[in-house]
Design an enzyme around this catalytic site. Sequence first.
Site, PDB file in Angstrom:
ATOM      1  N   ARG A  61      17.280 -20.805 -31.362  1.00 14.59           N
ATOM      2  CA  ARG A  61      18.718 -21.023 -31.544  1.00 14.59           C
ATOM      3  C   ARG A  61      19.439 -19.874 -32.258  1.00 14.59           C
ATOM      4  NH1 ARG A  61      20.876 -24.420 -34.212  1.00 14.59           N
ATOM      5  NH2 ARG A  61      22.602 -24.923 -32.819  1.00 14.59           N
TER       6      ARG A  61
ATOM      7  N   CYS B  95       8.307  -8.552 -31.402  1.00 10.13           N
ATOM      8  CA  CYS B  95       8.820  -7.183 -31.221  1.00 10.13           C
ATOM      9  C   CYS B  95      10.161  -7.191 -30.509  1.00 10.13           C
ATOM     10  CB  CYS B  95       7.798  -6.328 -30.475  1.00 10.13           C
ATOM     11  SG  CYS B  95       6.329  -6.011 -31.457  1.00 10.13           S
TER      12      CYS B  95
ATOM     13  N   GLY C 227      21.978 -36.727 -28.558  1.00 10.89           N
ATOM     14  CA  GLY C 227      20.676 -36.092 -28.755  1.00 10.89           C
ATOM     15  C   GLY C 227      20.619 -35.464 -30.127  1.00 10.89           C
TER      16      GLY C 227
ATOM     17  N   GLY D  70      27.224 -35.228 -27.487  1.00 18.09           N
ATOM     18  CA  GLY D  70      27.861 -34.014 -27.963  1.00 18.09           C
ATOM     19  C   GLY D  70      28.340 -34.021 -29.394  1.00 18.09           C
TER      20      GLY D  70
END
Length: 421
Positions: free
Chosen positions: A314, A346, A277, A239
């Site tokens: 994201r 779109c 990560g 984290g």
Amino acid sequence: MDHFLYKNGTLHAEDVALTDIAASVGTPFYVYSAATLTRHYHLFTEALSPLPHMVCFAIKSLSNVAVLKLLGDLGAGMDVVSGGEYRRARAAGVPGDRIVFSGVGKTREEMRLALTGGIRQFNVESEPELRALSEVATSLGLSAPITIRVNPDVDAKTHAKIATGKSENKFGIPIARAREVYAEAARLPGIEVIGVDVHIGSQLTELAPFEQAYLKVADLTRQLRADGHNIRRLDLGGGLGIPYTRSNEAPPLPMDYGALIKRTVGDLGCEIEIEPGRLISGNAGLLVASVIYVKNGEGRDFLILDAAMNDLVRPSMYDAHHDIVPVIEPAPAVEAAVYDVVGPVCETGDTFAKGRPVAPLGEGDLVAFRSAGAYGAVMASEYNTRPLVPEVLVGGDHFAVIRQRPTFDEILNRDTIPSWL
């Protein structure tokens, strides 16, 4: 720090010009720096020394098998959250005793896969899962090593969609109930209790929430040992955040994070696992795209790229910021233009940035999205029947395509038309 720098007026990945990669594979594409991945992994191993420890890379952030092999060859373990990710780790040559299985919805089939293929531990997240794992392990005549993930009800002070340690989140068992759940685990056949697991969220930019959670884990460990459990491993999750803008205050360094771990749980004599990560992979990757059009709108100009929300979701999903820079370095005196940077899908949500100052660009110019190595390619889709973006790995002065862009025939041939149509 990363290894994406301008050299002779062109942005490079290590010693490879991004223009050379674009000419070879087309745009858009993801590119990763092996040197950056290696450096970031070593930052964590150095931060935790001399404690006994294992750094388990969170595959969900970047799951390409070539990247997993690179990190696995350095000694990294792997944190997986699905049977597919388990298979990726094994395909990369990572042995089962370096794979940790997390996630709230492990199926019996996934449990059997990991038990028969080899597993370091299961991070159990609920009592139904605990009982299912006991049944599967017993049916195989095996013992499943487990930690139990506790939810410490700590506010990680991060985006609501990536917070995992509050009482209202779906993850883990309330820490107040941990002792009774551990007691049940000790009674169940096929279960070996080895430790405690906690994970409070992603993209944390301060250490205080970690400290609150880890102090609670330390107290729980002492209580569980007093209850007779042999707690010898602490999985402290991941984290730790990264800087997504060059101007923001930098998040804590891995060395500071390691010092916090030593201060809060270092006296317990446990092996420490962490599961970073984003901090390993995030700044190790770029998304490179081409300008299709520059469109003059009512009161604003649009930079329309060949990358879209299906390639990098994201910004659309989290309102996330990525620095967007030209691949050809602008002259120092060039005044920035202001654009809404968008893709061709779109959807109004196919917007990467609004009112973003960027050096003036034209059709065919290349741009790079920084800090796109984590939760980029792994979250991509083929929405609008747009082929998945290829991935490229750079090592020094050479590069290799580690995932090809599929052809339209390959995409269409996955569909089948029933005989009755």
